[in-house]
Enzyme design. Structure first.
Site, PDB file in Angstrom:
ATOM      1  CD  GLU A  54      17.998  34.684 -24.644  1.00 54.24           C
ATOM      2  OE1 GLU A  54      17.096  33.824 -24.591  1.00 54.24           O
ATOM      3  OE2 GLU A  54      18.876  34.796 -23.777  1.00 54.24           O
ATOM      4  CG  HIS A  58       7.276  33.605 -25.591  1.00 55.13           C
ATOM      5  ND1 HIS A  58       6.781  32.645 -24.735  1.00 55.13           N
ATOM      6  CD2 HIS A  58       6.552  33.515 -26.729  1.00 55.13           C
ATOM      7  CE1 HIS A  58       5.792  32.002 -25.349  1.00 55.13           C
ATOM      8  NE2 HIS A  58       5.622  32.510 -26.555  1.00 55.13           N
ATOM      9  CG  HIS A  59      13.288  31.440 -26.093  1.00 53.31           C
ATOM     10  ND1 HIS A  59      12.891  31.624 -24.779  1.00 53.31           N
ATOM     11  CD2 HIS A  59      14.442  32.117 -26.227  1.00 53.31           C
ATOM     12  CE1 HIS A  59      13.805  32.350 -24.146  1.00 53.31           C
ATOM     13  NE2 HIS A  59      14.747  32.677 -24.998  1.00 53.31           N
ATOM     14  CG  HIS A  76       7.247  25.354 -24.598  1.00 56.70           C
ATOM     15  ND1 HIS A  76       8.436  26.035 -24.805  1.00 56.70           N
ATOM     16  CD2 HIS A  76       6.859  24.954 -25.830  1.00 56.70           C
ATOM     17  CE1 HIS A  76       8.746  25.993 -26.089  1.00 56.70           C
ATOM     18  NE2 HIS A  76       7.827  25.361 -26.731  1.00 56.70           N
ATOM     19  CD  GLU A  80      -3.754  20.716 -16.833  1.00 53.41           C
ATOM     20  OE1 GLU A  80      -4.032  21.700 -16.108  1.00 53.41           O
ATOM     21  OE2 GLU A  80      -3.072  19.745 -16.443  1.00 53.41           O
ATOM     22  CG  ASP A  88       2.467  32.059 -27.943  1.00 52.63           C
ATOM     23  OD1 ASP A  88       1.705  31.486 -27.143  1.00 52.63           O
ATOM     24  OD2 ASP A  88       3.676  31.730 -28.099  1.00 52.63           O
TER      25      ASP A  88
HETATM   26  C1  LIG Z   1      12.031  29.920 -17.222  1.00 57.85           C
HETATM   27  C2  LIG Z   1      11.695  30.628 -18.514  1.00 57.85           C
HETATM   28  O1  LIG Z   1      11.038  31.843 -18.220  1.00 57.85           O
HETATM   29  C3  LIG Z   1      10.722  29.790 -19.290  1.00 57.85           C
HETATM   30  O2  LIG Z   1      11.260  28.512 -19.570  1.00 57.85           O
HETATM   31  C4  LIG Z   1      10.324  30.440 -20.628  1.00 57.85           C
HETATM   32  C5  LIG Z   1      11.430  30.491 -21.637  1.00 57.85           C
HETATM   33  N1  LIG Z   1      10.933  30.599 -23.011  1.00 57.85           N
HETATM   34  C6  LIG Z   1       9.721  30.098 -23.356  1.00 57.85           C
HETATM   35  N2  LIG Z   1       9.359  30.026 -24.640  1.00 57.85           N
HETATM   36  C7  LIG Z   1       8.166  29.475 -24.989  1.00 57.85           C
HETATM   37  N3  LIG Z   1       7.811  29.410 -26.272  1.00 57.85           N
HETATM   38  N4  LIG Z   1       7.339  29.014 -24.064  1.00 57.85           N
HETATM   39  C8  LIG Z   1       7.597  29.051 -22.763  1.00 57.85           C
HETATM   40  O3  LIG Z   1       6.791  28.609 -21.944  1.00 57.85           O
HETATM   41  C9  LIG Z   1       8.842  29.638 -22.344  1.00 57.85           C
HETATM   42  N5  LIG Z   1       9.166  29.739 -21.074  1.00 57.85           N
END
Ligand SMILES: C[C@H](O)[C@H](O)[C@H]1CNC2=NC(N)=NC(=O)C2=N1
Length: 99
Positions: A54, A58-59, A76, A80, A88
């Site tokens: 949080e 980045h999750h 994510h 592309e 990461d």
């Molecule tokens: C809008 C928000 O910043 C994005 O969706 C973030 C949230 N957490 C995320 N986590 C991961 N692993 N990849 C992302 O691209 C990502 N983008």
């Protein structure tokens, strides 16, 4: 928002600095499995990682069964169709620092 992917040199440095992680998904992700004493320890670890995620926005992609937690990191929004980014690297370093 597209995020720059790591280049080959940056990916090599990531793996050298964090040897417990493995490359996955044809180099678009890294993964590590953590084994704890019991579920309570695993859950405590996941709670701390959740707060990091949080904070860093980045999750992880993760799977937990009892005392085992499998963590996969990928961005994510990179390139592309996703890939490894500095996000990461930052999160892997912070997760390793929990242990
Ligand atoms: C809008 C928000 O910043 C994005 O969706 C973030 C949230 N957490 C995320 N986590 C991961 N692993 N990849 C992302 O691209 C990502 N983008």
């Amino acid at each position: 928002m597209s995020v720059p992917e790591l280049d080959a040199k940056e990916t090599e440095k990531l793996m050298a600095d964090h040897p417990e992680w493995e490359l996955a998904r044809e180099g678009k992700a890294i993964t590590r499995t953590f084994q704890f004493k019991d579920f309570s320890e695993a859950w405590g670890f996941m709670s701390r990682v959740a707060l990091l995620a949080e904070t860093q926005d980045h999750h992880p992609e993760w799977f937990n069964v009892y005392a085992r937690v499998e963590v996969t990191l990928t961005t994510h929004d990179a390139g592309e169709s996703g890939g490894l980014s500095q996000r990461d690297v930052t999160l892997a370093r912070a997760i390793d620092a929990i242990l």
